[in-house]
Design a protein around this motif. Structure first.
Motif, PDB file in Angstrom:
ATOM      1  N   CYS A   1       0.942  -1.244   0.014  1.00  0.00           N
ATOM      2  CA  CYS A   1       0.010  -0.048  -0.152  1.00  0.00           C
ATOM      3  C   CYS A   1       0.854   1.412  -0.074  1.00  0.00           C
ATOM      4  O   CYS A   1       1.958   1.331   0.856  1.00  0.00           O
ATOM      5  CB  CYS A   1      -0.818   0.091   1.183  1.00  0.00           C
ATOM      6  SG  CYS A   1      -2.131   1.370   1.406  1.00  0.00           S
TER       7      CYS A   1
ATOM      8  N   CYS B   1      -3.296   0.575  -3.499  1.00  0.00           N
ATOM      9  CA  CYS B   1      -2.697  -0.834  -3.072  1.00  0.00           C
ATOM     10  C   CYS B   1      -2.972  -2.183  -4.125  1.00  0.00           C
ATOM     11  O   CYS B   1      -4.003  -1.769  -5.137  1.00  0.00           O
ATOM     12  CB  CYS B   1      -3.133  -1.300  -1.796  1.00  0.00           C
ATOM     13  SG  CYS B   1      -4.849  -1.992  -1.621  1.00  0.00           S
ATOM     14  N   CYS B   2      -2.561  -2.980  -3.901  1.00  0.00           N
ATOM     15  CA  CYS B   2      -3.336  -4.409  -4.617  1.00  0.00           C
ATOM     16  C   CYS B   2      -2.915  -4.170  -5.967  1.00  0.00           C
ATOM     17  O   CYS B   2      -3.778  -5.009  -6.806  1.00  0.00           O
ATOM     18  CB  CYS B   2      -4.517  -4.539  -4.338  1.00  0.00           C
ATOM     19  SG  CYS B   2      -4.910  -4.376  -2.236  1.00  0.00           S
TER      20      CYS B   2
ATOM     21  N   GLY C   1      -4.314   0.467  -9.219  1.00  0.00           N
ATOM     22  CA  GLY C   1      -4.719  -0.744  -8.388  1.00  0.00           C
ATOM     23  C   GLY C   1      -5.869  -0.364  -7.702  1.00  0.00           C
ATOM     24  O   GLY C   1      -7.083  -0.090  -8.333  1.00  0.00           O
TER      25      GLY C   1
ATOM     26  N   GLU D   1      -8.289   0.637  -0.301  1.00  0.00           N
ATOM     27  CA  GLU D   1      -8.619  -0.733  -0.289  1.00  0.00           C
ATOM     28  C   GLU D   1     -10.236  -1.127  -0.362  1.00  0.00           C
ATOM     29  O   GLU D   1     -10.717  -2.100   0.226  1.00  0.00           O
ATOM     30  CB  GLU D   1      -8.327  -1.440   1.186  1.00  0.00           C
ATOM     31  CG  GLU D   1      -6.524  -1.021   1.339  1.00  0.00           C
ATOM     32  CD  GLU D   1      -5.961  -1.438   2.613  1.00  0.00           C
ATOM     33  OE1 GLU D   1      -6.402  -2.486   3.148  1.00  0.00           O
ATOM     34  OE2 GLU D   1      -5.450  -0.714   3.495  1.00  0.00           O
TER      35      GLU D   1
ATOM     36  N   GLU E   1     -13.377  -2.642  -2.071  1.00  0.00           N
ATOM     37  CA  GLU E   1     -13.564  -4.050  -2.901  1.00  0.00           C
ATOM     38  C   GLU E   1     -14.119  -3.571  -4.056  1.00  0.00           C
ATOM     39  O   GLU E   1     -15.039  -2.701  -4.201  1.00  0.00           O
ATOM     40  CB  GLU E   1     -14.519  -4.817  -1.936  1.00  0.00           C
ATOM     41  CG  GLU E   1     -14.858  -6.130  -2.697  1.00  0.00           C
ATOM     42  CD  GLU E   1     -15.798  -7.258  -1.731  1.00  0.00           C
ATOM     43  OE1 GLU E   1     -16.261  -7.978  -2.319  1.00  0.00           O
ATOM     44  OE2 GLU E   1     -15.586  -6.929  -0.466  1.00  0.00           O
TER      45      GLU E   1
ATOM     46  N   LEU F   1     -10.393  -2.216  -8.340  1.00  0.00           N
ATOM     47  CA  LEU F   1      -9.187  -2.499  -9.096  1.00  0.00           C
ATOM     48  C   LEU F   1      -9.527  -1.821 -10.364  1.00  0.00           C
ATOM     49  O   LEU F   1     -10.240  -1.978 -11.305  1.00  0.00           O
ATOM     50  CB  LEU F   1      -8.761  -3.842  -9.039  1.00  0.00           C
ATOM     51  CG  LEU F   1      -7.660  -4.371  -9.933  1.00  0.00           C
ATOM     52  CD1 LEU F   1      -6.467  -3.839  -9.240  1.00  0.00           C
ATOM     53  CD2 LEU F   1      -7.657  -5.962 -10.253  1.00  0.00           C
TER      54      LEU F   1
END
Length: 199
Positions: free
Chosen positions: A120, A141-142, A166, A170, A172, A175
């Protein structure tokens, strides 16, 4: 009769774009007025006028590129002293260090990032003209490992475009590639798109 209806529909579609362009122009003029150098101030006003004219055109499906949003002002001869608010104090060491570096984003901002957990990033920009801090619009992040050649945060020294690749904050299902432009002391969300394919 049908052609008149089509004309009315077309004009109605332009109204939001014109309103957005007027808001952008006010923000850009304020940013330009704060520049002490007369030459840089005039360049800034010129770029602001050109940028608002292009922003008022109907949108296309093409993703914004760095060249579409040129910086409106160049770096100052010397960075202004940093101005920290209560909100900024948690990150004061990183922000003070960033304020000493040369601008690396949108002509006169220093963009700096730091970790906020596993994979992150969060960060902020310091305006080298007035020392004020603006935090990035979200943490990021991610970014999947199979997306090669794509950075979580994409930016250039000569462009106002910022791309977060990303998942923002965070959340859901978030992306993607998230496009923003900086306007004075705020980031304006432009659009979201699927992540680019890695090179």
């Amino acid at each position: 009769m049908r052609s008149l209806s089509a004309l009315i529909a077309t004009l109605a579609g332009l109204v939001p774009a014109v309103a957005t362009a007027q808001t952008d122009l006010v923000d850009r003029v304020r940013a330009c007025a704060a520049i002490s150098s007369a030459v840089q101030r005039l360049d800034c006003f010129d770029n602001a006028a050109r940028g608002v004219a292009s922003a008022s055109r109907p949108a296309t499906d093409r993703l914004p590129g760095f060249g579409d949003l040129p910086a409106t002002a160049g770096p100052p001869a010397r960075n202004a002293p940093i101005v920290l608010t209560r909100q900024d104090m948690t990150f004061r060491t990183r922000l003070r260090e960033a304020a000493t570096r040369p601008p690396n984003f949108a002509g006169h901002y220093v963009l700096t990032t730091w970790g906020c957990g596993s994979g992150c990033l969060m960060g902020a920009v310091v305006n080298a003209l007035d020392g004020r801090v603006t935090f990035l619009p979200a943490t990021i992040c991610c970014l999947p490992f199979d997306v090669e050649g794509v950075e979580p945060i994409s930016f250039r020294a000569d462009s106002r475009l910022l791309i977060l690749n990303g998942v923002r904050d965070e959340a859901e299902g978030d992306l993607g590639a998230h496009y923003y432009r900086i306007e004075g002391a705020r980031f304006v969300h432009l659009r979201d798109a699927p992540l680019p394919q890695g090179r």
